[in-house]
Design an enzyme around this catalytic site. Structure first.
Site, PDB file in Angstrom:
ATOM      1  N   ARG A  17       0.827  -1.209   0.000  1.00  0.00           N
ATOM      2  CA  ARG A  17       0.000   0.000   0.000  1.00  0.00           C
ATOM      3  C   ARG A  17       0.865   1.265   0.000  1.00  0.00           C
ATOM      4  NH1 ARG A  17      -0.679   4.752   2.582  1.00  0.00           N
ATOM      5  NH2 ARG A  17      -0.234   3.711   4.546  1.00  0.00           N
ATOM      6  N   ASP A  18       1.520   1.573   1.100  1.00  0.00           N
ATOM      7  CA  ASP A  18       2.283   2.830   1.186  1.00  0.00           C
ATOM      8  C   ASP A  18       3.447   2.808   0.199  1.00  0.00           C
ATOM      9  OD1 ASP A  18       2.755   5.359   2.181  1.00  0.00           O
ATOM     10  OD2 ASP A  18       3.722   4.687   4.033  1.00  0.00           O
ATOM     11  N   HIS A 209       5.511   4.746  12.558  1.00  0.00           N
ATOM     12  CA  HIS A 209       5.569   4.662  11.096  1.00  0.00           C
ATOM     13  C   HIS A 209       6.652   5.629  10.611  1.00  0.00           C
ATOM     14  CE1 HIS A 209       3.289   4.226   7.139  1.00  0.00           C
ATOM     15  NE2 HIS A 209       4.074   5.259   6.888  1.00  0.00           N
ATOM     16  N   HIS A 211       9.593   6.965   7.834  1.00  0.00           N
ATOM     17  CA  HIS A 211      10.171   6.991   6.485  1.00  0.00           C
ATOM     18  C   HIS A 211      11.652   7.291   6.649  1.00  0.00           C
ATOM     19  CE1 HIS A 211       6.600   6.880   3.682  1.00  0.00           C
ATOM     20  NE2 HIS A 211       6.039   6.865   4.879  1.00  0.00           N
ATOM     21  N   CYS A 242       9.097   9.626  -2.071  1.00  0.00           N
ATOM     22  CA  CYS A 242       8.116  10.703  -2.074  1.00  0.00           C
ATOM     23  C   CYS A 242       8.093  11.365  -3.433  1.00  0.00           C
ATOM     24  CB  CYS A 242       8.486  11.721  -0.997  1.00  0.00           C
ATOM     25  SG  CYS A 242       7.449  13.172  -1.061  1.00  0.00           S
ATOM     26  N   ASN A 251       9.649   4.233   2.720  1.00  0.00           N
ATOM     27  CA  ASN A 251       9.405   3.764   4.085  1.00  0.00           C
ATOM     28  C   ASN A 251      10.653   3.096   4.644  1.00  0.00           C
ATOM     29  OD1 ASN A 251       6.521   3.597   2.761  1.00  0.00           O
ATOM     30  ND2 ASN A 251       6.224   3.529   4.967  1.00  0.00           N
TER      31      ASN A 251
END
Ligand code: COA
Ligand code: ZN
Length: 310
Positions: A17-18, A209, A211, A242, A251
């Site tokens: 997902r991310d 979470h 990055h 990004c 991530n």
């Protein structure tokens, strides 16, 4: 209260997902399912597989329904998906997924760009979503994006992060993931903000979470472990990046996280070799795919111009 040393962790794999939502190519459903299958084979038990967001906002995940319907039914697996609103929840329920996540942020500017709502509006939108999801017996996670830094509003006060976290918990959300969305937090920032949060929120409800934009993600994990935090989001092979910061890494990589935890004597139950195979396989799929998305140009049709980060 005394801090309990962390002996075991929960790792939430967010690569499908991310990770994939931030890659510039769209890969097919079969390749996603093969990736998810390899992640499960490596021993990951919690995998965030897709998002029931607007297909124009994140074209990479527009096959959400097919992904969920194709998931391998394995014992002990927890598959989850992001849901932004009631329309997304309807789609999620139709898919049969049993865990969802809603997402907001500390800053109005960010939520406006991401989901076309202010922070307050996002809570109004989520309230019926969370209520219905809980009534259906789903597990509900909440994301707080920009918990440390916002690309528009700069450094975020820990009181703002605490406020959004408590509002999510008040809605009935069972776990809150605290996101360093743009990867700017230092271990000192993590210690300061999380010490504040932990004065008010039980440690088992909080996930971290990170990055890895500045290469500090693992140090931030160490700072979190020192506070007794034991739930971490990460992405196989550090997928992501990004779209607004060329060259920025994605991530925190699950591979690096697992290696680090094992080196600290914290067993993860994950087979690092199989995990590396999964990461290498998805990297290969991504590098063979034709770039289909000109930056996030495809988002131009939408009223909103979401920053695809969380
Ligand atoms: N899934 C599919 N379609 C959806 C949808 C969803 N979750 N939510 C809304 N739509 C459709 C509506 O049905 C409506 O369709 P219509 O024009 O045919 O009637 C249209 O989209 C506009 O609905 P609206 O409620 O005005 O949405 P919006 O344009 O304000 O977009 C979001 C709001 C939240 C749906 C959108 O910004 C979004 O999906 N953002 C995701 C951002 C993201 O994933 N970021 C990364 C994670 S942090
Ligand atoms: Zn993220």
């Amino acid at each position: 209260m005394a801090i309990q040393p962390v002996k075991s962790v929960k790792i939430v794999e967010v690569g499908p997902r991310d990770g994939l939502q931030n890659e510039k190519v769209i890969i097919d459903t079969g390749a996603k399912l093969a990736f998810i299958g390899k992640l499960a084979a490596a021993g990951l038990k919690y995998i965030e597989v897709t998002s029931f967001v607007h297909p124009k906002a994140i074209p990479q995940l527009s096959d959400a329904l097919d992904v969920v319907k194709g998931l391998p039914a394995l014992p002990g697996m927890h598959y989850s998906a992001l849901v932004p609103n009631l329309k997304g929840l309807e789609r999620a329920l139709e898919s049969g997924i049993r865990e969802i996540a809603v997402f907001t942020a500390t800053s109005n500017t960010f939520t406006q760009r991401n989901i076309n709502m202010t922070v307050n509006e996002s809570f109004e939108a989520f309230q019926p979503v969370v209520q219905r999801a809980l009534a259906e017996g789903l597990f509900v996670r909440g994301y707080v994006s920009t918990a440390f830094y916002c690309p528009y509003e700069g450094k975020i006060d820990s009181a703002a992060t605490l406020d959004v976290t408590q509002r999510l918990l008040a809605l009935g959300v069972q776990e809150v993931s605290i996101g360093d969305t743009i990867g700017q937090a230092t271990p000192q920032d993590v210690t300061t903000t999380m010490t504040h949060l932990l004065q008010h929120v039980p440690v088992e409800k909080l996930a971290m979470h990170f990055h890895d934009t500045n290469g500090l993600a693992l140090e931030n994990v160490a700072a979190s472990l020192a506070l007794g935090l034991s739930i971490f989001d990460s992405s196989a092979g550090g997928l992501g990046g990004c779209p607004y910061a060329p060259g920025a890494s994605g991530n925190l990589s699950t591979d690096a996280l697992v290696g680090f935890l094992e080196s600290q004597g914290i067993a993860t139950g994950i087979d690092l070799n199989l995990l590396k195979e999964a990461s290498a396989a998805i990297r290969k799929v991504l590098s063979n795919a034709e770039p289909e998305l000109d930056d996030i140009g495809s988002l131009q049709n939408l009223a909103v111009n979401p920053r695809v980060e969380s």
